[in-house]
Write an enzyme that holds these catalytic residues in place. Structure first.
Site, PDB file in Angstrom:
ATOM      1  N   PRO A 126       0.876  -0.923   0.072  1.00 19.90           N
ATOM      2  CA  PRO A 126      -0.110  -0.286  -0.084  1.00 19.90           C
ATOM      3  C   PRO A 126       0.657   1.406  -0.214  1.00 19.90           C
ATOM      4  CG  PRO A 126      -0.962  -1.923   1.595  1.00 19.90           C
ATOM      5  CD  PRO A 126       0.229  -2.556   1.119  1.00 19.90           C
ATOM      6  N   GLY A 129       4.904   0.703  -3.642  1.00 17.28           N
ATOM      7  CA  GLY A 129       4.702   0.496  -4.773  1.00 17.28           C
ATOM      8  C   GLY A 129       6.347   0.212  -5.838  1.00 17.28           C
ATOM      9  N   GLN A 275      -6.806  13.908 -45.886  1.00 18.99           N
ATOM     10  CA  GLN A 275      -5.388  14.205 -45.677  1.00 18.99           C
ATOM     11  C   GLN A 275      -5.009  13.724 -44.308  1.00 18.99           C
ATOM     12  OE1 GLN A 275      -4.124  17.194 -47.600  1.00 18.99           O
ATOM     13  NE2 GLN A 275      -3.263  16.387 -49.275  1.00 18.99           N
ATOM     14  N   GLN A 332     -11.181   7.616 -32.768  1.00 19.22           N
ATOM     15  CA  GLN A 332     -11.222   8.210 -32.859  1.00 19.22           C
ATOM     16  C   GLN A 332     -12.160   7.939 -33.990  1.00 19.22           C
ATOM     17  OE1 GLN A 332     -11.766  11.102 -30.922  1.00 19.22           O
ATOM     18  NE2 GLN A 332     -12.326  12.576 -31.963  1.00 19.22           N
ATOM     19  N   GLU A 359       4.348  -2.513 -13.519  1.00 13.16           N
ATOM     20  CA  GLU A 359       5.585  -2.525 -13.738  1.00 13.16           C
ATOM     21  C   GLU A 359       6.945  -1.422 -13.760  1.00 13.16           C
ATOM     22  OE1 GLU A 359       7.388  -5.903 -16.042  1.00 13.16           O
ATOM     23  OE2 GLU A 359       5.651  -7.299 -15.289  1.00 13.16           O
TER      24      GLU A 359
END
Length: 383
Positions: A126, A129, A275, A332, A359
């Site tokens: 906790p 990390g 384009q 999108q 990680e």
């Protein structure tokens, strides 16, 4: 069909290209998205499938980093949970492969390879990390045993694992030098799942609690106080493979976006005729290739026996950030379809977000890269 020309790059040997082709064909027949499924059951089934088909042998023993990366990229293109299932078998057992005694290897690795035992890697806490030196979970020597107390969180495969590689403070020295690594069977008294954690991209995840959990000294991996070295050696392999998984997600999103752009009719032409669309596709493809070059450079260097702390961090940072951009662009381009729950690019959008954190978050990778650059820099001459 994803571009496979990268398999001709000099980073690879012929066996690597053959591995990718065989796995891709197998995955197309056997691996399918499991969106909305019982995640625990799906992971158990995938681990069994991967073991029975022989793919898990690449995650244990003599580590071929390029093979691990190719497997993760290929599985990620087919299904995120398949990649996760393979990766956690490797991450959870890599420390045993690298630092385990002969007895530990014999007891765990064959079962991991066959998909009969599910592995997990328990490092984070906790309040600790990426800052491993802040670890509070402690293991106190008591005769021929250690007694483990504390908590671990964000543990992948937590709740379904048969064993955990757990890192705990043993006090040989301050900070990271006073940590050791242990194998802890999930059924050991005092080891319990305190909480299941649910993510936007479903994976088995949990917080673990150890309450006077007694484990034999023979379960220690490496020497006392060597746990930080064990963790970093493991992460040097699998941090690079996180980049490969991100590549798999990015390639799938790009393939979907390219196909959609060439088929979608708008204002009397296709979406690909604009384009703006062409510029976006060019950015996506270039980003993927750049990330792939960094990823497989790091994997190749590690397989040559070189230190890859900086290179793995560069690969992980670039590939995950690029994949986020590629997948966002794909959403999108699909417009409304891209945000429909269960659509492939919507699933990829949720899958990729966690890779930028676990990680070692992108910001942590930046610190690692800078630290290594400063370490390598020649001492400045006094002015």
């Amino acid at each position: 069909m994803s571009d496979k020309t990268y398999l001709d790059w000099p980073f690879f040997e012929p066996k690597h290209a053959q591995l990718e082709r065989e796995l891709d064909a197998w995955a197309a027949r056997h691996i399918h998205d499991v969106h909305g499924a019982d995640v625990d059951a799906a992971c158990r089934a995938l681990v069994r499938q991967l073991g029975q088909a022989g793919w898990l042998k690449h995650a244990i023993g003599e580590i071929d980093t390029r093979a691990i990366c190719l497997i993760r990229e290929t599985l990620a293109r087919h299904a995120g949970l398949a990649d996760f299932s393979f990766a956690m078998q490797g991450l959870g057992s890599c420390a045993i492969s690298l630092f385990g005694s002969a007895a530990n290897k014999d007891a765990y690795l064959p079962r991991v390879e066959r998909g009969e035992a599910i592995a997990a890697f328990a490092l984070s806490e906790p309040q600790a990390g990426s800052d491993v030196a802040a670890m509070a979970c402690a293991a106190v020597a008591d005769g021929d045993d250690y007694v483990l107390n504390g908590e671990k969180t964000w543990i992948s495969n937590g709740g379904i694992a048969d064993f955990y590689v757990v890192f705990a403070r043993t006090g040989e020295a301050p900070g990271a030098r006073g940590i050791s690594a242990f194998i802890v069977d999930a059924a050991t008294p005092g080891c319990e799942v305190a909480e299941r954690i649910h993510l936007i991209a479903p994976h088995p995840l949990a917080r673990l609690r150890f309450d006077h959990c007694r484990i034999p000294a023979s379960a220690r991996l490496g020497a006392p106080g060597q746990g930080f070295k064990v963790a970093m050696a493991t992460l040097d392999v699998f941090r690079t493979s996180v980049a490969a998984a991100a590549l798999g997600f990015a390639r799938r999103a790009f393939d979907a976006a390219l196909a959609h752009a060439t088929q979608r009719k708008m204002f009397g032409q296709t979406l690909a005729d604009f384009q703006l669309t062409q510029a976006k596709l060019a950015q996506m493809a270039t980003g993927i290739d750049a990330a792939a070059l960094l990823t497989y450079r790091a994997a190749w260097q590690r397989d040559q026996g070189r230190k890859v702390t900086k290179e793995a961090a560069m690969a992980k940072m670039t590939a995950t950030e690029t994949a986020q951009q590629v997948i966002d662009a794909a959403v999108q381009l699909f417009g409304g379809l891209g945000v429909v729950s269960g659509h492939p690019v919507e699933c990829l959008y949720r899958e990729i977000r966690a890779l930028r954190i676990y990680e070692g978050a992108t910001e942590v990778q930046q610190l690692i890269i800078a630290r290594e650059l400063l370490r390598e820099a020649p001492a400045s001459e006094p002015s």
